[in-house]
Design an enzyme around this catalytic site. Structure first.
Site, PDB file in Angstrom:
ATOM      1  N   HIS A 159      29.789  46.105  40.717  1.00  0.00           N
ATOM      2  CA  HIS A 159      29.407  44.689  40.697  1.00  0.00           C
ATOM      3  C   HIS A 159      28.972  44.171  42.066  1.00  0.00           C
ATOM      4  O   HIS A 159      29.453  44.630  43.106  1.00  0.00           O
ATOM      5  CB  HIS A 159      30.592  43.844  40.238  1.00  0.00           C
ATOM      6  CG  HIS A 159      31.072  44.209  38.873  1.00  0.00           C
ATOM      7  ND1 HIS A 159      32.335  43.909  38.423  1.00  0.00           N
ATOM      8  CD2 HIS A 159      30.482  44.880  37.852  1.00  0.00           C
ATOM      9  CE1 HIS A 159      32.493  44.368  37.199  1.00  0.00           C
ATOM     10  NE2 HIS A 159      31.384  44.957  36.817  1.00  0.00           N
ATOM     11  N   TYR A 198      42.288  41.511  45.786  1.00  0.00           N
ATOM     12  CA  TYR A 198      41.231  41.460  46.783  1.00  0.00           C
ATOM     13  C   TYR A 198      40.832  40.036  47.131  1.00  0.00           C
ATOM     14  O   TYR A 198      40.955  39.125  46.319  1.00  0.00           O
ATOM     15  CB  TYR A 198      40.005  42.262  46.341  1.00  0.00           C
ATOM     16  CG  TYR A 198      39.401  41.883  45.021  1.00  0.00           C
ATOM     17  CD1 TYR A 198      40.043  42.179  43.820  1.00  0.00           C
ATOM     18  CD2 TYR A 198      38.167  41.263  44.968  1.00  0.00           C
ATOM     19  CE1 TYR A 198      39.473  41.857  42.609  1.00  0.00           C
ATOM     20  CE2 TYR A 198      37.583  40.951  43.756  1.00  0.00           C
ATOM     21  CZ  TYR A 198      38.234  41.251  42.584  1.00  0.00           C
ATOM     22  OH  TYR A 198      37.667  40.932  41.377  1.00  0.00           O
TER      23      TYR A 198
HETATM   24  C1  LIG Z   1      35.242  38.156  39.004  1.00  0.00           C
HETATM   25  C2  LIG Z   1      35.820  36.933  38.342  1.00  0.00           C
HETATM   26  C3  LIG Z   1      36.026  36.880  36.980  1.00  0.00           C
HETATM   27  N1  LIG Z   1      36.556  35.751  36.412  1.00  0.00           N
HETATM   28  C4  LIG Z   1      36.807  35.765  34.960  1.00  0.00           C
HETATM   29  C5  LIG Z   1      35.597  36.068  34.103  1.00  0.00           C
HETATM   30  C6  LIG Z   1      36.170  36.810  32.914  1.00  0.00           C
HETATM   31  O1  LIG Z   1      36.578  35.882  31.912  1.00  0.00           O
HETATM   32  C7  LIG Z   1      37.414  37.493  33.458  1.00  0.00           C
HETATM   33  C8  LIG Z   1      37.190  38.963  33.747  1.00  0.00           C
HETATM   34  O2  LIG Z   1      35.994  39.044  34.524  1.00  0.00           O
HETATM   35  P1  LIG Z   1      35.291  40.450  34.777  1.00  0.00           P
HETATM   36  O3  LIG Z   1      35.325  41.264  33.521  1.00  0.00           O
HETATM   37  O4  LIG Z   1      33.968  40.193  35.434  1.00  0.00           O
HETATM   38  O5  LIG Z   1      36.289  41.102  35.838  1.00  0.00           O
HETATM   39  P2  LIG Z   1      36.026  42.452  36.643  1.00  0.00           P
HETATM   40  O6  LIG Z   1      35.318  43.440  35.791  1.00  0.00           O
HETATM   41  O7  LIG Z   1      37.339  42.822  37.216  1.00  0.00           O
HETATM   42  O8  LIG Z   1      35.049  42.006  37.809  1.00  0.00           O
HETATM   43  C9  LIG Z   1      35.327  42.321  39.159  1.00  0.00           C
HETATM   44  O9  LIG Z   1      35.237  43.702  39.233  1.00  0.00           O
HETATM   45  C10 LIG Z   1      34.756  44.310  40.409  1.00  0.00           C
HETATM   46  C11 LIG Z   1      35.673  45.439  40.766  1.00  0.00           C
HETATM   47  C12 LIG Z   1      34.447  43.465  41.560  1.00  0.00           C
HETATM   48  O10 LIG Z   1      34.338  43.925  42.692  1.00  0.00           O
HETATM   49  C13 LIG Z   1      34.176  42.034  41.351  1.00  0.00           C
HETATM   50  O11 LIG Z   1      35.001  41.296  42.219  1.00  0.00           O
HETATM   51  C14 LIG Z   1      34.356  41.526  39.990  1.00  0.00           C
HETATM   52  O12 LIG Z   1      33.072  41.565  39.378  1.00  0.00           O
HETATM   53  O13 LIG Z   1      37.735  36.814  34.690  1.00  0.00           O
HETATM   54  C15 LIG Z   1      36.911  34.647  37.159  1.00  0.00           C
HETATM   55  O14 LIG Z   1      37.396  33.655  36.629  1.00  0.00           O
HETATM   56  N2  LIG Z   1      36.704  34.678  38.510  1.00  0.00           N
HETATM   57  C16 LIG Z   1      36.173  35.785  39.142  1.00  0.00           C
HETATM   58  O15 LIG Z   1      36.033  35.760  40.387  1.00  0.00           O
END
Ligand SMILES: Cc1cn([C@H]2C[C@H](O)[C@@H](COP(=O)(O)OP(=O)(O)O[C@H]3O[C@H](C)C(=O)[C@H](O)[C@H]3O)O2)c(=O)[nH]c1=O
Length: 181
Positions: A62, A131
């Site tokens: 990401h 993080y």
């Molecule tokens: C990133 C983020 C997500 N969210 C909410 C949105 C979704 O409802 C839920 C899960 O989000 P997501 O599936 O995008 O989470 P990750 O797959 O862990 O995303 C992260 O994964 C990789 C490892 C990264 O480096 C980034 O920081 C980030 O993209 O949390 C938020 O409310 N705030 C945030 O800052």
């Protein structure tokens, strides 16, 4: 706290000084002055994130094409293989990556400045991933690069195909992604 160089100069491993005693351990997980001395950045972090994942989950790769986030990442339970890919077209290490194990045991942190795509795969039964980021989350500017792009050729050290979110299943190839100059 000491900094360990990696194959990509801007990517640093930060290793804290751990104080152990009969009670357990203590270490400074963030010290603004020491961080600035080691990285040359007076990072003004605005978000602290915490995710928990089960074995085989892969989150990434990401980045935010606008409001790019620099990240200071670490693992406080379990172990992950953490990966940062240089997606700055003008960089001499464009398309190259650094992969390292972050774990509750090694207590290592990974400093990933803006300009990199980031992801990790969980190696232990579960992993708790914490993080800090230098800009806020802007979903409209979020982009994903597909985890198994042969042009990047990351060895994720997993035997079975990883568990991915719907978003990550639709990641673009490096060749097809919006990148940084
Ligand atoms: C990133 C983020 C997500 N969210 C909410 C949105 C979704 O409802 C839920 C899960 O989000 P997501 O599936 O995008 O989470 P990750 O797959 O862990 O995303 C992260 O994964 C990789 C490892 C990264 O480096 C980034 O920081 C980030 O993209 O949390 C938020 O409310 N705030 C945030 O800052």
């Amino acid at each position: 706290m000491k900094a360990i160089q990696t194959a990509i100069p801007d990517l640093l491993i930060l290793e804290p000084k751990v104080f152990g005693d009969d009670r357990g351990f203590f270490y400074e997980s963030f010290n603004r002055q020491k961080f600035s001395e080691l990285t040359g950045r007076d990072a003004d972090f605005v978000q602290d994130n915490h995710s928990r994942s089960v074995k085989g989950v892969l989150r990434g790769l990401h980045y935010q094409i606008q409001h790019p986030q620099a990240k200071l990442v670490r693992v406080v339970q379990g172990a992950v293989l953490d990966v940062a890919v240089d997606i700055r077209k003008s960089s001499p290490t464009f398309g190259q990556h650094v992969a390292l194990e972050l774990s509750a045991e090694n207590k290592r942190m990974f400093w990933i400045p803006e300009g990199f795509a980031h992801g990790f795969v969980v190696l232990s039964d579960t992993a708790e991933f914490l993080y800090k980021t230098t800009d806020y989350w802007y979903p409209e500017f979020e982009r994903s690069i597909v985890w198994d792009d042969p042009e990047i050729a990351i060895d994720w050290q997993v035997q079975a195909p990883p568990a991915l979110s719907a978003k990550d299943l639709q990641g673009k190839s490096l060749a097809g992604a919006e990148l940084f100059e």
